[in-house]
Scaffold this motif. Structure first.
Motif, short mmCIF file in Angstrom:
data_model
loop_
_atom_site.label_atom_id
_atom_site.label_comp_id
_atom_site.label_asym_id
_atom_site.label_seq_id
_atom_site.Cartn_x
_atom_site.Cartn_y
_atom_site.Cartn_z
N HIS A 296 0.83 -1.20 0.00
CA HIS A 296 0.00 0.00 0.00
C HIS A 296 0.86 1.25 0.00
N HIS A 345 -7.14 -2.58 3.77
CA HIS A 345 -8.25 -2.43 2.82
C HIS A 345 -8.10 -3.35 1.61
N HIS A 346 -6.94 -3.97 1.47
CA HIS A 346 -6.78 -4.98 0.41
C HIS A 346 -7.26 -6.34 0.88
CU LIG Z 1 -4.04 0.15 -0.83
#
Ligand SMILES: [Cu+2]
Ligand code: HEM
Length: 607
Positions: A296, A345-346
């Motif tokens: 990220h 969030h992945h």
């Molecule tokens: Cu991300």
């Protein structure tokens, strides 16, 4: 340095003693000058050529992917012969290799090294008024460590079993068990080795960039007089220094799992492809955490430098100071800081505790705040400006508008309930192509047109630049906008043949349209390639400051000689003084001393 005069083409050749003694004026052989050079400009240009070549390879891989999504189980031109595919068709196994390697090439061999390696290298010393990087040898090594990576990734197509096929995210157990699938064999090992080399290269670069920016600024170049390009490069280097060790260590752990049976990521009693794993007790989810803890922040490594460069271009071509310089700096830092706490969030669909998912959702949505500050400040900069629609400006404006689309779809995906529906669909693919291709790649094209005169001393052709821009912009939206529609219909990513499912059959014509647009998109890059090479040798001579810009790099010769400046630059102001009432021109270079009668602006400390 009070005698320097600045005309429209930069400072008149100064008769300052320093100009006679360029710091590194030694002559090297062809090999040390052009191949194993330690000059940041040569290294930057080496990175540029290598990454552009890989851009082409990655683009051709993408065309093969798109062919399959539109017309599975048909004869594919060229590739069918090259790889002796069965009956000239792409098999599902080969398709997953294509997808994996397209993403791997684009992310690790194109976007990251073109931003940091090519532009970071070329611009940092020039924009801060230094003669080179702090560690020139380390810099050279950071380029040459890319080659083992190139070789690992490219050769993996030709080894038994073929290239890695577990996706650029390399999730275990598929990636962890050499017997799992054809591409989990030697190809996957080479992929991991390549990744480690890329990691080492970036690590060496980031240490160098941080040290150079902190230590080597010219007198008067305080931190808050740095161009936003440099701020973005600096914070990107910090991100790399903190996030990369995690990925590199994780890649080592996966290698140990595969080669020594360490079992970090291998669950107990897993049977894959009829093979029982002897070592177990590990956690496949651990990989996801380690991978996204790097990847990220890495998406910001893939966009912040472009945001910085776009800011410089927009201010220059709107002929206005950047709106809200300090908020721009703080929002880069804010994006980078928040970037470390949102990785989950992945993983919304990985079965995490909903309470944890909630915190990842909220922190992710908070990133919209600094992103919006940046967007509004770009708009505020353009507002009421004397806009010059040059090719770099068109690309910069495309960056802003496309980033808005990509950022907005990001906020949808950040909401867990929405993401559970669209995760692993083409909606995600649309999102990251808007931020990465329509965003970063457009910023990079703009930067190439903008700094080309500094790199090669000649201008690129404006008319053909605009033609290139126009078709690229149309075709990219043709390919990527439509992906949102596919995604909303639940069209999954990474499937080799969607039309086995009746529910997706009606989406085939849309996919065919997208593939035609993708062919157009790759095709029109020929205009760019010709313009690039033609202009390198035959374009009109540029002079020092063809865009009438303020940055220090524009006061050096084009191209700058070894050691960069033919005088010692002193910095008197920030980089965005366009239309200053203190100046008779509509720009006010950073090196130009204040006019007579004006109080001298106190110099901050440089070195
Ligand atoms: Cu991300
Ligand atoms: C406004 C800020 C952003 C938000 C809120 C956001 C949010 C998200 C979310 C929630 C996902 C996961 C979706 C899923 O897999 O189900 C995602 C995926 C992704 N985002 Fe973003 N994003 C933002 C900006 C960016 C930027 C600037 C980049 C790159 C320059 C980027 C690149 C990616 C990539 C590459 C993936 C997909 C990774 C993969 O699964 O292969 N995003 N984003």
């Amino acid at each position: 340095m009070s005698t320097i005069t600045v005309g429209p083409h930069g400072p008149a050749a100064p008769d300052h003693p320093l100009s006679q003694t360029a710091p590194h004026a030694h002559k090297g052989s062809f090999l040390t000058t052009y191949i194993f050079s330690r000059d940041h400009k040569v290294i930057g240009i080496q990175f540029l050529f290598s990454t552009l070549l890989w851009f082409l390879i990655g683009g051709l891989l993408a065309l093969a992917v798109r062919w399959q999504v539109a017309w599975p189980w048909t004869q594919i031109p060229i590739l069918g012969h090259l790889f002796h595919l069965q009956g000239g068709q792409i098999s599902p196994e080969f398709y997953t290799m294509l997808v994996t390697m397209h993403a791997t090439v684009m992310i690790f061999l194109v976007i990251i090294p073109i931003l940091a390696g090519a532009f970071g290298n070329f611009l940092i010393p020039l924009m801060i008024g230094a003669d080179d990087m702090a560690f020139p040898t380390l810099n050279m090594l950071s380029y040459w460590f890319m080659w083992p990576a190139f070789i690992c990734f490219l050769s993996s197509f030709f080894v038994a079993g073929g290239a890695a096929a577990a996706g650029w995210t390399s999730y275990p157990p598929l990636s962890d068990n050499p017997a799992a699938a054809p591409g989990s064999g030697m190809g996957q090992t080479l992929w991991l080795l390549g990744l480690v080399c890329v990691g080492i290269s970036s690590m060496m670069g980031s240490i160098n960039y941080m040290t150079t920016i902190i230590q080597m600024r010219a007198p008067g170049m305080t931190m808050f007089r740095l161009p936003l390009t440099i701020w973005a490069m600096f914070i990107t280097a910090v991100l790399q220094a903190f996030a990369l060790p995690v990925l590199t260590a994780a890649a080592f752990m996966q290698l140990m799992d595969r080669l020594l049976g360490a079992g970090f990521f291998m669950p107990d009693g897993s049977v894959v492809n009829n093979t029982i794993n002897t070592a177990g007790g590990g956690q496949p989810l651990l990989w996801q955490h380690l991978f996204w803890f790097y990847s990220h922040p890495a998406v910001y490594i893939m966009i912040l430098p472009a945001m910085g460069m776009v800011s410089d271009m927009i201010s220059c071509f709107a002929r206005k100071p950047i709106y809200g310089y300090k908020p721009m700096v703080y929002s880069i830092a804010g994006i980078a800081g928040l970037g470390f706490i949102v990785w989950g969030h992945h993983m919304f669909v990985s079965g995490m505790n909903p309470a944890l998912g909630m915190t990842f959702m909220v922190s992710t949505m908070m990133i919209a705040l600094p992103s919006a500050i940046k967007t509004f400040n770009w708009l505020g900069t353009i507002w009421g400006g004397k806009i010059q629609f040059t090719t770099p400006m068109l690309f910069a404006l495309a960056f802003v508008s496309m980033f808005i689309i990509g950022g907005l779809s990001g906020i949808f995906m950040a909401a867990t309930p929405v993401d559970i529906f669209i995760h692993d669909t083409y909606f995600i693919v649309a999102h990251f192509h808007y931020v990465l291709f329509a965003g970063t790649a457009m910023g990079v094209f703009g930067a190439i047109y903008f700094w080309f005169p500094k790199m090669f001393g000649r201008m690129m052709n404006e008319l053909w630049g605009k033609v290139h821009f126009f078709f690229t912009f149309i075709f990219l939206n043709g390919v990527f906008y439509t992906m949102h529609i596919l995604g909303a219909n639940g069209f999954p990513r990474r499937y080799a043949d969607h039309y086995r499912f009746a529910t997706f059959a009606h989406l085939q014509p849309l996919n065919a349209f997208m593939t035609y647009c993708a062919m157009g998109l790759v095709g029109v890059q020929v205009i760019f390639i010709i313009n690039f090479f033609y202009s390198m040798f035959l374009g009109p001579k540029a002079g020092r400051n063809p865009w009438h810009a303020n940055g220090l790099e524009w006061s050096a010769p084009s191209p700058p000689g070894h050691g960069n400046f033919d005088f010692q630059p002193h910095v008197h102001r920030g980089p965005y003084e366009y239309g200053s009432p203190e100046s008779t021109e509509d720009y006010y270079p950073q090196i130009q001393p204040p006019a007579e009668g004006l109080p001298p602006i106190a110099d901050g400390h440089g070195h």
